[in-house]
Design a protein around this motif. Structure first.
Motif, PDB file in Angstrom:
ATOM      1  N   VAL A   1       0.866  -1.178   0.000  1.00 22.79           N
ATOM      2  CA  VAL A   1       0.000   0.000   0.000  1.00 22.79           C
ATOM      3  C   VAL A   1       0.901   1.225   0.000  1.00 22.79           C
ATOM      4  CG1 VAL A   1      -1.865  -1.180   1.209  1.00 22.79           C
ATOM      5  CG2 VAL A   1      -0.177   0.073   2.532  1.00 22.79           C
ATOM      6  N   GLY A   2       0.413   2.331  -0.558  1.00 20.70           N
ATOM      7  CA  GLY A   2       1.247   3.524  -0.596  1.00 20.70           C
ATOM      8  C   GLY A   2       0.634   4.615  -1.433  1.00 20.70           C
ATOM      9  N   ARG A   3       1.443   5.648  -1.700  1.00 19.37           N
ATOM     10  CA  ARG A   3       1.002   6.810  -2.444  1.00 19.37           C
ATOM     11  C   ARG A   3       0.924   6.497  -3.939  1.00 19.37           C
ATOM     12  NH1 ARG A   3       0.048   9.720   1.170  1.00 19.37           N
ATOM     13  NH2 ARG A   3       1.789  11.031   1.708  1.00 19.37           N
ATOM     14  N   SER A   4      -0.193   6.845  -4.543  1.00 19.26           N
ATOM     15  CA  SER A   4      -0.379   6.614  -5.971  1.00 19.26           C
ATOM     16  C   SER A   4       0.205   7.756  -6.791  1.00 19.26           C
ATOM     17  CB  SER A   4      -1.871   6.474  -6.281  1.00 19.26           C
ATOM     18  OG  SER A   4      -2.093   6.456  -7.673  1.00 19.26           O
ATOM     19  N   GLU A   5       0.807   7.416  -7.895  1.00 19.55           N
ATOM     20  CA  GLU A   5       1.307   8.426  -8.832  1.00 19.55           C
ATOM     21  C   GLU A   5       0.170   9.095  -9.590  1.00 19.55           C
ATOM     22  OE1 GLU A   5       4.175   6.676 -11.397  1.00 19.55           O
ATOM     23  OE2 GLU A   5       5.643   6.297  -9.803  1.00 19.55           O
ATOM     24  N   GLU A   6      -1.025   8.527  -9.507  1.00 19.19           N
ATOM     25  CA  GLU A   6      -2.182   9.084 -10.217  1.00 19.19           C
ATOM     26  C   GLU A   6      -2.777  10.295  -9.504  1.00 19.19           C
ATOM     27  OE1 GLU A   6      -3.156   8.102 -13.168  1.00 19.19           O
ATOM     28  OE2 GLU A   6      -1.687   6.489 -13.244  1.00 19.19           O
ATOM     29  N   GLY A   7      -2.378  10.537  -8.251  1.00 18.61           N
ATOM     30  CA  GLY A   7      -2.864  11.711  -7.533  1.00 18.61           C
ATOM     31  C   GLY A   7      -4.190  11.481  -6.844  1.00 18.61           C
ATOM     32  N   TRP A   8      -4.818  12.581  -6.464  1.00 21.38           N
ATOM     33  CA  TRP A   8      -6.033  12.543  -5.656  1.00 21.38           C
ATOM     34  C   TRP A   8      -7.258  12.100  -6.446  1.00 21.38           C
ATOM     35  CZ3 TRP A   8      -6.430  13.257  -0.476  1.00 21.38           C
ATOM     36  CH2 TRP A   8      -5.360  13.879   0.189  1.00 21.38           C
ATOM     37  N   GLU A   9      -8.144  11.373  -5.765  1.00 21.70           N
ATOM     38  CA  GLU A   9      -9.537  11.209  -6.169  1.00 21.70           C
ATOM     39  C   GLU A   9     -10.357  11.887  -5.080  1.00 21.70           C
ATOM     40  OE1 GLU A   9     -10.607   7.402  -8.757  1.00 21.70           O
ATOM     41  OE2 GLU A   9      -9.999   6.845  -6.734  1.00 21.70           O
ATOM     42  N   ILE A  10     -11.208  12.835  -5.472  1.00 19.38           N
ATOM     43  CA  ILE A  10     -11.960  13.627  -4.494  1.00 19.38           C
ATOM     44  C   ILE A  10     -13.405  13.782  -4.966  1.00 19.38           C
ATOM     45  CG2 ILE A  10     -11.967  15.748  -3.098  1.00 19.38           C
ATOM     46  CD1 ILE A  10      -9.164  16.347  -4.207  1.00 19.38           C
ATOM     47  N   ALA A  11     -14.329  13.727  -4.006  1.00 15.54           N
ATOM     48  CA  ALA A  11     -15.768  13.923  -4.239  1.00 15.54           C
ATOM     49  C   ALA A  11     -16.343  12.775  -5.060  1.00 15.54           C
ATOM     50  CB  ALA A  11     -16.051  15.289  -4.848  1.00 15.54           C
ATOM     51  N   VAL A  12     -17.545  12.953  -5.589  1.00 12.04           N
ATOM     52  CA  VAL A  12     -18.269  11.842  -6.210  1.00 12.04           C
ATOM     53  C   VAL A  12     -17.659  11.478  -7.566  1.00 12.04           C
ATOM     54  CG1 VAL A  12     -20.493  11.021  -7.057  1.00 12.04           C
ATOM     55  CG2 VAL A  12     -20.406  12.517  -5.049  1.00 12.04           C
ATOM     56  N   LEU A  13     -17.280  10.198  -7.690  1.00 10.32           N
ATOM     57  CA  LEU A  13     -16.700   9.676  -8.922  1.00 10.32           C
ATOM     58  C   LEU A  13     -17.271   8.281  -9.190  1.00 10.32           C
ATOM     59  CD1 LEU A  13     -12.995  10.740  -8.305  1.00 10.32           C
ATOM     60  CD2 LEU A  13     -14.455  11.579 -10.165  1.00 10.32           C
ATOM     61  N   PRO A  14     -17.310   7.858 -10.462  1.00  7.88           N
ATOM     62  CA  PRO A  14     -17.866   6.536 -10.783  1.00  7.88           C
ATOM     63  C   PRO A  14     -16.859   5.417 -10.556  1.00  7.88           C
ATOM     64  CG  PRO A  14     -17.251   7.687 -12.796  1.00  7.88           C
ATOM     65  CD  PRO A  14     -17.021   8.648 -11.670  1.00  7.88           C
ATOM     66  N   VAL A  15     -17.361   4.314 -10.032  1.00  9.59           N
ATOM     67  CA  VAL A  15     -16.569   3.096  -9.853  1.00  9.59           C
ATOM     68  C   VAL A  15     -17.278   1.975 -10.607  1.00  9.59           C
ATOM     69  CG1 VAL A  15     -15.652   1.418  -8.206  1.00  9.59           C
ATOM     70  CG2 VAL A  15     -15.754   3.846  -7.580  1.00  9.59           C
ATOM     71  N   GLU A  16     -16.581   1.372 -11.570  1.00 14.30           N
ATOM     72  CA  GLU A  16     -17.168   0.292 -12.361  1.00 14.30           C
ATOM     73  C   GLU A  16     -17.064  -1.021 -11.596  1.00 14.30           C
ATOM     74  OE1 GLU A  16     -18.805   0.627 -15.200  1.00 14.30           O
ATOM     75  OE2 GLU A  16     -18.482   2.799 -15.047  1.00 14.30           O
ATOM     76  N   MET A  17     -18.183  -1.719 -11.482  1.00 13.53           N
ATOM     77  CA  MET A  17     -18.241  -2.942 -10.703  1.00 13.53           C
ATOM     78  C   MET A  17     -17.830  -4.174 -11.520  1.00 13.53           C
ATOM     79  SD  MET A  17     -19.318  -2.310  -7.553  1.00 13.53           S
ATOM     80  CE  MET A  17     -18.058  -1.022  -7.711  1.00 13.53           C
ATOM     81  N   THR A  18     -17.202  -5.125 -10.839  1.00 18.45           N
ATOM     82  CA  THR A  18     -16.974  -6.448 -11.402  1.00 18.45           C
ATOM     83  C   THR A  18     -18.244  -7.286 -11.206  1.00 18.45           C
ATOM     84  OG1 THR A  18     -16.178  -7.304  -9.302  1.00 18.45           O
ATOM     85  CG2 THR A  18     -14.535  -6.326 -10.776  1.00 18.45           C
ATOM     86  N   ALA A  19     -18.206  -8.525 -11.642  1.00 16.83           N
ATOM     87  CA  ALA A  19     -19.362  -9.408 -11.453  1.00 16.83           C
ATOM     88  C   ALA A  19     -19.689  -9.568  -9.968  1.00 16.83           C
ATOM     89  CB  ALA A  19     -19.098 -10.764 -12.100  1.00 16.83           C
ATOM     90  N   LYS A  20     -18.674  -9.750  -9.138  1.00 21.16           N
ATOM     91  CA  LYS A  20     -18.912  -9.886  -7.702  1.00 21.16           C
ATOM     92  C   LYS A  20     -19.409  -8.571  -7.113  1.00 21.16           C
ATOM     93  CE  LYS A  20     -18.650 -12.753  -5.216  1.00 21.16           C
ATOM     94  NZ  LYS A  20     -19.686 -13.617  -4.564  1.00 21.16           N
ATOM     95  N   GLY A  21     -18.880  -7.446  -7.582  1.00 21.03           N
ATOM     96  CA  GLY A  21     -19.356  -6.145  -7.117  1.00 21.03           C
ATOM     97  C   GLY A  21     -20.819  -5.929  -7.458  1.00 21.03           C
ATOM     98  N   LYS A  22     -21.216  -6.316  -8.666  1.00 19.00           N
ATOM     99  CA  LYS A  22     -22.618  -6.187  -9.078  1.00 19.00           C
ATOM    100  C   LYS A  22     -23.514  -7.068  -8.214  1.00 19.00           C
ATOM    101  CE  LYS A  22     -21.357  -5.205 -13.889  1.00 19.00           C
ATOM    102  NZ  LYS A  22     -21.339  -5.721 -15.270  1.00 19.00           N
ATOM    103  N   GLU A  23     -23.023  -8.258  -7.874  1.00 17.44           N
ATOM    104  CA  GLU A  23     -23.806  -9.186  -7.054  1.00 17.44           C
ATOM    105  C   GLU A  23     -24.037  -8.621  -5.648  1.00 17.44           C
ATOM    106  OE1 GLU A  23     -22.850 -13.354  -4.777  1.00 17.44           O
ATOM    107  OE2 GLU A  23     -22.083 -13.138  -6.819  1.00 17.44           O
ATOM    108  N   LEU A  24     -23.004  -8.032  -5.062  1.00 18.84           N
ATOM    109  CA  LEU A  24     -23.103  -7.534  -3.692  1.00 18.84           C
ATOM    110  C   LEU A  24     -23.820  -6.197  -3.592  1.00 18.84           C
ATOM    111  CD1 LEU A  24     -19.576  -8.482  -2.332  1.00 18.84           C
ATOM    112  CD2 LEU A  24     -21.751  -9.277  -1.400  1.00 18.84           C
ATOM    113  N   PHE A  25     -23.555  -5.304  -4.549  1.00 21.41           N
ATOM    114  CA  PHE A  25     -24.077  -3.949  -4.469  1.00 21.41           C
ATOM    115  C   PHE A  25     -25.279  -3.701  -5.375  1.00 21.41           C
ATOM    116  CE2 PHE A  25     -19.415  -3.349  -3.498  1.00 21.41           C
ATOM    117  CZ  PHE A  25     -19.596  -3.223  -2.128  1.00 21.41           C
ATOM    118  N   LYS A  26     -25.599  -4.678  -6.226  1.00 18.49           N
ATOM    119  CA  LYS A  26     -26.804  -4.635  -7.079  1.00 18.49           C
ATOM    120  C   LYS A  26     -26.794  -3.472  -8.067  1.00 18.49           C
ATOM    121  CE  LYS A  26     -28.305  -8.081  -4.621  1.00 18.49           C
ATOM    122  NZ  LYS A  26     -28.099  -9.466  -5.138  1.00 18.49           N
ATOM    123  N   GLN A  27     -25.603  -3.014  -8.461  1.00 17.59           N
ATOM    124  CA  GLN A  27     -25.476  -1.944  -9.457  1.00 17.59           C
ATOM    125  C   GLN A  27     -24.265  -2.228 -10.334  1.00 17.59           C
ATOM    126  OE1 GLN A  27     -27.183   1.627  -6.523  1.00 17.59           O
ATOM    127  NE2 GLN A  27     -25.414   2.025  -7.809  1.00 17.59           N
TER     128      GLN A  27
END
Length: 252
Positions: A127-153
């Motif tokens: 774990v550590g600092r990402s070179e991609e920088g900050w993610e802040i406020a509302v942003l979309p997260v694309e779900m995998t098959a397991k993510g869709k199963e658990l979160f229903k979206q």
């Protein structure tokens, strides 16, 4: 796991005064989220904000107190302004406690942001600092098959407040989702743990306060702050994540 669900919330930070005065400490903020998630499940005879949840909170930074695992069914590790990869005594103690959680088979673990990273660290991945920088406020997260199963979206719109990440998946862990700047947005291991990099417990008012504070402190540039504040009021799927957490706890 059958209700009542005894969930210990590990508070890994104290909210700023402007947040705490309106919304409480993180134990209270997570109670609000989990109550809403329980009601949204639509199974009031099984679990709701009035039945089936027994929540407790532990300050692991200042008090460094932890629950007795014999007295809880799950542990939720909160977010934090601190770095999950630091070796300060309280963080090392938290990592050791999390290793203990992962080594047993009854008490389940939930990680949010910093807590997600602590689970990764305890499981032996980087774990550590990402070179991609900050993610802040509302942003979309694309779900995998397991993510869709658990979160229903298919996609979750989630508040983010991080530039640290988990760089790889621990062995035997299923993926839940990804964003362009963070490929590991969630982790799942049946009967063991679930985690998300975003902040389902946050809302527009909390994030607005945090962004303005960090802008004043010089942590966020004018451009970063403006971009975040432009999105801070967008639809947020925090309750959907809370439902997913509870589905995970209710799984056989």
């Amino acid at each position: 796991m059958k209700p009542p669900l005894r969930i210990a919330i590990l508070e890994c930070d104290t909210p700023p005064d402007s947040v705490r005065e309106k919304f409480g400490r993180y134990g209270t903020i997570f109670k609000t989220l989990l109550d809403a998630g329980a009601d949204a499940l639509g199974q009031p005879d099984l679990i709701s904000s009035k039945k089936g949840l027994e929540l407790s909170a532990f300050d692991v930074v200042e008090d460094q107190k932890y629950p007795d695992l014999d007295n809880v069914d799950a542990v939720l590790i909160s977010g934090s302004k601190h770095n999950s990869f630091d070796d300060t005594p309280w963080i090392l103690k938290l990592v050791e406690f999390t290793k203990k959680l992962l080594a047993q088979d009854r008490v389940r673990t939930i990680g949010v942001c910093f807590g997600h990273q602590i689970i990764g660290r305890a499981a032996g991945v980087k774990v550590g600092r990402s070179e991609e920088g900050w993610e802040i406020a509302v942003l979309p997260v694309e779900m995998t098959a397991k993510g869709k199963e658990l979160f229903k979206q298919d996609t979750l719109s989630l508040h983010q407040m991080h530039r640290d990440v988990v760089f790889e998946y621990p062995k035997g862990v299923e993926t839940l989702g990804a964003s362009p700047k963070c490929l590991i947005q969630g982790m799942y291991k049946k009967g063991k743990f679930i985690s998300v990099q975003g902040h389902p417990e946050f809302n527009e008012q909390i994030v607005t306060r945090l962004v303005n504070m960090r802008h004043e402190q010089g942590i966020f540039t004018n451009e970063l702050a403006k971009d975040a504040l432009d999105r801070v009021g967008n639809h947020h799927d925090g309750v959907a994540v809370a439902q997913g957490f509870l589905r995970f706890l209710l799984e056989d």
